[in-house]
Design a protein around this motif. Sequence first.
Motif, mmCIF file in Angstrom:
data_model
loop_
_atom_site.group_PDB
_atom_site.id
_atom_site.type_symbol
_atom_site.label_atom_id
_atom_site.label_comp_id
_atom_site.label_asym_id
_atom_site.label_seq_id
_atom_site.Cartn_x
_atom_site.Cartn_y
_atom_site.Cartn_z
ATOM 1 N N SER A 1 0.860 -1.183 0.000
ATOM 2 C CA SER A 1 0.000 0.000 0.000
ATOM 3 C C SER A 1 0.895 1.231 0.000
ATOM 4 N N ASP A 2 0.295 2.402 -0.186
ATOM 5 C CA ASP A 2 1.129 3.598 -0.342
ATOM 6 C C ASP A 2 1.857 3.941 0.957
ATOM 7 N N ASP A 3 2.919 4.723 0.790
ATOM 8 C CA ASP A 3 3.792 5.053 1.922
ATOM 9 C C ASP A 3 3.060 5.818 3.017
ATOM 10 N N ALA A 4 2.080 6.636 2.629
ATOM 11 C CA ALA A 4 1.355 7.424 3.629
ATOM 12 C C ALA A 4 0.580 6.521 4.577
ATOM 13 N N VAL A 5 -0.060 5.481 4.029
ATOM 14 C CA VAL A 5 -0.803 4.538 4.874
ATOM 15 C C VAL A 5 0.159 3.779 5.785
ATOM 16 N N ASN A 6 1.275 3.312 5.232
ATOM 17 C CA ASN A 6 2.255 2.594 6.047
ATOM 18 C C ASN A 6 2.784 3.456 7.189
ATOM 19 N N ALA A 7 3.089 4.724 6.877
ATOM 20 C CA ALA A 7 3.595 5.634 7.910
ATOM 21 C C ALA A 7 2.546 5.865 8.990
ATOM 22 N N TYR A 8 1.286 5.945 8.581
ATOM 23 C CA TYR A 8 0.215 6.150 9.555
ATOM 24 C C TYR A 8 0.056 4.918 10.441
ATOM 25 N N LEU A 9 0.123 3.737 9.835
ATOM 26 C CA LEU A 9 0.015 2.503 10.618
ATOM 27 C C LEU A 9 1.110 2.437 11.679
ATOM 28 N N THR A 10 2.337 2.712 11.260
ATOM 29 C CA THR A 10 3.462 2.561 12.186
ATOM 30 C C THR A 10 3.412 3.567 13.336
ATOM 31 N N SER A 11 2.601 4.617 13.203
ATOM 32 C CA SER A 11 2.476 5.580 14.299
ATOM 33 C C SER A 11 1.784 4.964 15.511
ATOM 34 N N PHE A 12 1.141 3.801 15.339
ATOM 35 C CA PHE A 12 0.480 3.107 16.443
ATOM 36 C C PHE A 12 1.376 2.017 17.062
ATOM 37 N N ALA A 13 2.652 1.978 16.694
ATOM 38 C CA ALA A 13 3.510 0.849 17.061
ATOM 39 C C ALA A 13 3.735 0.712 18.567
ATOM 40 N N ASP A 14 3.504 1.753 19.343
ATOM 41 C CA ASP A 14 3.659 1.620 20.794
ATOM 42 C C ASP A 14 2.586 0.705 21.398
ATOM 43 N N ARG A 15 1.432 0.626 20.705
ATOM 44 C CA ARG A 15 0.301 -0.133 21.258
ATOM 45 C C ARG A 15 -0.158 -1.286 20.373
ATOM 46 N N VAL A 16 0.328 -1.331 19.143
ATOM 47 C CA VAL A 16 -0.047 -2.398 18.202
ATOM 48 C C VAL A 16 1.216 -2.942 17.551
ATOM 49 N N GLN A 17 1.295 -4.246 17.430
ATOM 50 C CA GLN A 17 2.428 -4.912 16.791
ATOM 51 C C GLN A 17 2.127 -5.094 15.309
ATOM 52 N N PHE A 18 3.125 -4.853 14.447
ATOM 53 C CA PHE A 18 2.927 -4.944 12.999
ATOM 54 C C PHE A 18 3.886 -5.953 12.380
ATOM 55 N N ILE A 19 3.345 -6.761 11.465
ATOM 56 C CA ILE A 19 4.158 -7.695 10.682
ATOM 57 C C ILE A 19 4.002 -7.306 9.217
ATOM 58 N N GLY B 1 11.491 1.454 12.310
ATOM 59 C CA GLY B 1 12.545 1.087 13.251
ATOM 60 C C GLY B 1 12.074 0.706 14.637
ATOM 61 N N HIS B 2 10.777 0.691 14.885
ATOM 62 C CA HIS B 2 10.246 0.383 16.217
ATOM 63 C C HIS B 2 10.375 -1.110 16.522
ATOM 64 N N GLU B 3 10.563 -1.451 17.810
ATOM 65 C CA GLU B 3 10.722 -2.855 18.201
ATOM 66 C C GLU B 3 9.463 -3.685 17.954
ATOM 67 N N ASN B 4 8.310 -3.035 17.830
ATOM 68 C CA ASN B 4 7.062 -3.754 17.575
ATOM 69 C C ASN B 4 6.726 -3.860 16.086
ATOM 70 N N ILE B 5 7.677 -3.506 15.242
ATOM 71 C CA ILE B 5 7.488 -3.623 13.794
ATOM 72 C C ILE B 5 8.450 -4.679 13.263
ATOM 73 N N HIS B 6 7.903 -5.681 12.597
ATOM 74 C CA HIS B 6 8.691 -6.812 12.104
ATOM 75 C C HIS B 6 8.592 -6.873 10.589
ATOM 76 N N LEU B 7 9.729 -6.930 9.936
ATOM 77 C CA LEU B 7 9.802 -6.977 8.477
ATOM 78 C C LEU B 7 10.143 -8.404 8.051
ATOM 79 N N ILE B 8 9.287 -8.992 7.215
ATOM 80 C CA ILE B 8 9.430 -10.389 6.814
ATOM 81 C C ILE B 8 9.590 -10.481 5.307
ATOM 82 N N ARG B 9 10.625 -11.173 4.861
ATOM 83 C CA ARG B 9 10.777 -11.460 3.435
ATOM 84 C C ARG B 9 9.885 -12.648 3.064
#
Length: 377
Positions: A217-235, A255-263
């Motif tokens: 999805s577009d970068d704006a949506v991704n950036a908005y999602l990651t703004s919740f990383a303190d309370r929501v975990q993202f894969i 770069g947040h600890e609750n954000i996981h990047l998977i190949r």
Amino acid sequence: MSKYRVLLLSEGFGSGHTQAAYALSSSLRKISPNIQTRVLELGSFLNPKVAPLIITAYKKTVVSQPKLVRMMYRSQYKKSINRLATLALHRIFYTHTQNVIRQLRPDIIVCTHPIPGAVISRLKRLGMPIPLCMVITDYDAHGTWIIPEVDRYLVSTDGVRSKLMMRGIPFSKIKVTGIPVHPNFWEHPSKAEIRMRFGLKDMPTVMIMSGGWGMMSDDAVNAYLTSFADRVQFIFCFGSNDKAYQRAQRDLNFGHENIHLIRYTKEIDKLMEVSDLLITKPGGMTCTEGLAKAIPMLFYNPLPGQEEQNSRYFTEQGWGEPITSIHVVTQWMELLINDYDAVVMQRQLKLEQIDRYNPTECARSIMDMVEHNKVLT
């Protein structure tokens, strides 16, 4: 007891068609030790230099000119592949198809894409007696799937069956089986073990899938999602898109600890099991995998044609909804944060609803065809 040989043919126009073929292969071997399967992307197998160029050109057209693709999809919606086109396909790309079939000696041929189906249908018109089964891998029925020589259609819903019947396919040739997904998606292993394996926390979790061709999805949506990383975990699952993966690694938003990047991984089923929301493009296979896991889904940027129809179907059934605005994302983030127990409970209720589905129905229908044909011969 003699082995039954099943040849499954697909094409690489998106990953879902071939995933369905491999899912069927796994299910067939699971229900019977007397089945041998072979999966081929026919064009790539017979023309490994030409086929990737065609697929790449198709992908670029889909990405850069979606309006053109939508117009073509709609204009050809009720039209099947004509005999001239079938003959051209056979001569240009599949001149050795008959030799492959003679070598493999299948008891049945199953196609999860209409192009190999059209080629096999021509061989059947020329006298090849092998049964042909077509598995429609979306929640719609485009005219290119309509081939008179098909012995049986396996489809996702009653609605797709009705569309086929309106185009002249007899009721007796159509069976509603659902779209086949790998048997692993119907299993529910320990969530604690999965979290430990992937280094995940026990907290509200959102999985974002890039689609078969790695289109996020577009970068704006991704950036908005990651703004919740303190309370929501993202894969974030990038598939085979290494460029997007590397770009995300450099992006401070990820770069947040609750954000996981998977190949690319073959364990999407496990990641879905521990996720509470799936954000994805509405491909037929991904939607069905999400259905098997009873995970709520948000759909972004559906490709023209099938994905638009898939999104519409799953939205109407209450299994997902399109991202029509950032407000939809906000509502779900707030729901996960403020009413997480309700999300978990609702998913459990949906899991109980899908218990009535038989995940091996598609494979068993193919097995029945093989056994019936053996009796007749």
